[in-house]
Design a protein around this motif. Structure first.
Motif, mmCIF file in Angstrom:
data_model
loop_
_atom_site.group_PDB
_atom_site.id
_atom_site.type_symbol
_atom_site.label_atom_id
_atom_site.label_comp_id
_atom_site.label_asym_id
_atom_site.label_seq_id
_atom_site.Cartn_x
_atom_site.Cartn_y
_atom_site.Cartn_z
ATOM 1 N N ASP A 85 -36.236 -9.440 -76.537
ATOM 2 C CA ASP A 85 -37.469 -10.231 -76.524
ATOM 3 C C ASP A 85 -38.671 -9.448 -77.036
ATOM 4 O O ASP A 85 -39.788 -9.972 -77.047
ATOM 5 N N GLY A 86 -38.465 -8.210 -77.433
ATOM 6 C CA GLY A 86 -39.549 -7.430 -78.023
ATOM 7 C C GLY A 86 -40.129 -6.362 -77.136
ATOM 8 O O GLY A 86 -41.088 -5.679 -77.539
ATOM 9 N N ALA A 87 -39.604 -6.179 -75.950
ATOM 10 C CA ALA A 87 -40.131 -5.155 -75.053
ATOM 11 C C ALA A 87 -39.649 -3.776 -75.493
ATOM 12 O O ALA A 87 -38.564 -3.623 -76.066
ATOM 13 N N THR A 88 -40.450 -2.775 -75.197
ATOM 14 C CA THR A 88 -40.047 -1.407 -75.464
ATOM 15 C C THR A 88 -39.201 -0.880 -74.300
ATOM 16 O O THR A 88 -39.078 -1.523 -73.258
ATOM 17 N N THR A 89 -38.620 0.287 -74.507
ATOM 18 C CA THR A 89 -37.807 0.881 -73.441
ATOM 19 C C THR A 89 -38.655 1.184 -72.211
ATOM 20 O O THR A 89 -38.215 0.969 -71.072
ATOM 21 N N LEU A 90 -39.867 1.661 -72.430
ATOM 22 C CA LEU A 90 -40.759 1.941 -71.307
ATOM 23 C C LEU A 90 -41.136 0.662 -70.572
ATOM 24 O O LEU A 90 -41.193 0.643 -69.331
ATOM 25 N N GLN A 91 -41.404 -0.415 -71.304
ATOM 26 C CA GLN A 91 -41.735 -1.689 -70.651
ATOM 27 C C GLN A 91 -40.551 -2.239 -69.873
ATOM 28 O O GLN A 91 -40.717 -2.774 -68.771
ATOM 29 N N ALA A 92 -39.342 -2.128 -70.425
ATOM 30 C CA ALA A 92 -38.161 -2.582 -69.695
ATOM 31 C C ALA A 92 -37.948 -1.756 -68.434
ATOM 32 O O ALA A 92 -37.574 -2.290 -67.375
ATOM 33 N N PHE A 93 -38.188 -0.469 -68.527
ATOM 34 C CA PHE A 93 -38.063 0.397 -67.353
ATOM 35 C C PHE A 93 -39.098 0.043 -66.298
ATOM 36 O O PHE A 93 -38.789 -0.009 -65.097
ATOM 37 N N TRP A 94 -40.327 -0.213 -66.714
ATOM 38 C CA TRP A 94 -41.417 -0.449 -65.764
ATOM 39 C C TRP A 94 -41.353 -1.851 -65.150
ATOM 40 O O TRP A 94 -41.573 -2.004 -63.952
ATOM 41 N N HIS A 95 -41.042 -2.860 -65.958
ATOM 42 C CA HIS A 95 -41.111 -4.240 -65.482
ATOM 43 C C HIS A 95 -39.761 -4.791 -65.002
ATOM 44 O O HIS A 95 -39.741 -5.780 -64.259
#
Length: 312
Positions: A208-218
């Motif tokens: 969906d366009g999230a970065t690895t850091l965003q997937a880790f955080w959210h």
């Protein structure tokens, strides 16, 4: 004309007088087995009650000593209840000793320890659980090998390192040592929990366009809340009652303003006298914050420790 009875019938009739005796012995055998089972169960309960009393009696004695007068503790007689009930020990501990300052220092050290330990262990556990890189297995085995050695073996290294960083007699330096010792357990506990989480959730977020850091955080961190709570609680508790490392780092402070409560309680004794009543009252008061934290976090503690201990 008489008929001959079959041989089986004759044997049955000849054996019939012994059957009532056999039937009478069976209830006795069942009663004996039930009695043995009840006696065994009673013995187990007696043992458990005795061991519970053996474990709880020291705690009870500390509580009653905190409400006893100073002279009641210097006797050879065993008193289950204070002879002279008083709150003087609690008043003295709060007014004449910097007990609240010791508790604040301990909370600060343990809070910094939990924060540093979570940041380091969570990121490391995510890397070990989700990424495959050269040296990954060696890193995992190295963490296990580090866990096998007690932290007291590194007392000299800790002292030299903190002295070089100018962190002796500093609460942050003590928290840094505690966090380093707790990272291994927290990393393994969090990693095994992350292994049980479906990786498809993160892959969907990446699509969906999230970065690895965003997937880790959210995605990962909200799902790993039970494991993080367990790791934070264990890390927090690791420095609560610790004495050796705290004495190494903070003992050189002459005025005692940055002592943790365990060092503060140790400083209450002198060469000729130990105020046991004040010591007991202070011990009871400093245990209250930790019990409140544990009761608040126990719902995370049960689920996080159970799932974190399961390997995929």
């Amino acid at each position: 004309m008489s008929r001959e009875l079959p041989l089986a019938t004759l044997e049955k009739r000849q054996a019939s007088p012994a059957e009532p005796a056999r039937e009478r012995t069976r209830p006795r055998g069942r009663r004996a087995s039930r009695l043995a089972a009840r006696l065994g169960l009673a013995g187990i309960y007696v043992f458990l009650v005795g061991m519970t009393a053996f474990a709880l009696f020291p705690l009870y004695y500390v509580v009653q000593a905190s409400f006893a007068g100073a002279q009641n503790l210097y006797t050879t007689d065993l008193h289950l209840l204070p002879a002279h009930f008083t709150f003087d020990n609690y008043v003295t501990a709060l007014t004449q000793e910097p007990l609240l300052n010791w508790i604040v220092n301990t909370m600060l050290v343990c809070g910094l320890t939990a924060l540093l330990g979570l940041v380091c262990s969570t990121t490391g556990a995510y890397a070990l659980a989700r990424f495959h890189f050269a040296g990954r297995e060696l890193t995992l085995r190295g963490l296990l090998a580090l866990q096998a050695f007690p932290g007291l073996l590194a007392l000299t290294a800790y002292y030299l390192l903190l002295n070089a960083l100018n962190l002796l007699n500093n609460l942050f330096g003590l928290a840094l040592i505690y966090a380093a010792g707790a990272v291994v357990f927290c990393c393994w506990n969090t990693k095994t929990y992350l292994d049980a989480l479906p990786v498809e959730l993160e892959q969907a977020a990446l699509l969906d366009g999230a970065t690895t850091l965003q997937a880790f955080w959210h995605i990962v961190l909200p799902l790993a809340t039970p494991a993080l709570a367990v790791s934070a609680l264990f890390t927090f508790m690791s420095g609560w009652n610790e004495f050796a490392l705290a004495n190494l780092v903070l003992n050189a402070n002459a005025n005692g303003s940055n002592l943790t409560f365990i060092l503060g309680l140790y400083s209450l004794q002198s060469d000729f006298r130990t105020p046991w009543g004040i010591f007991a009252a202070a011990s009871i008061m400093v245990s209250v914050p930790l019990m409140l934290i544990f009761f608040f976090a126990q719902r995370y503690f049960r689920s996080g420790l159970a799932l974190g201990g399961l390997a995929n």
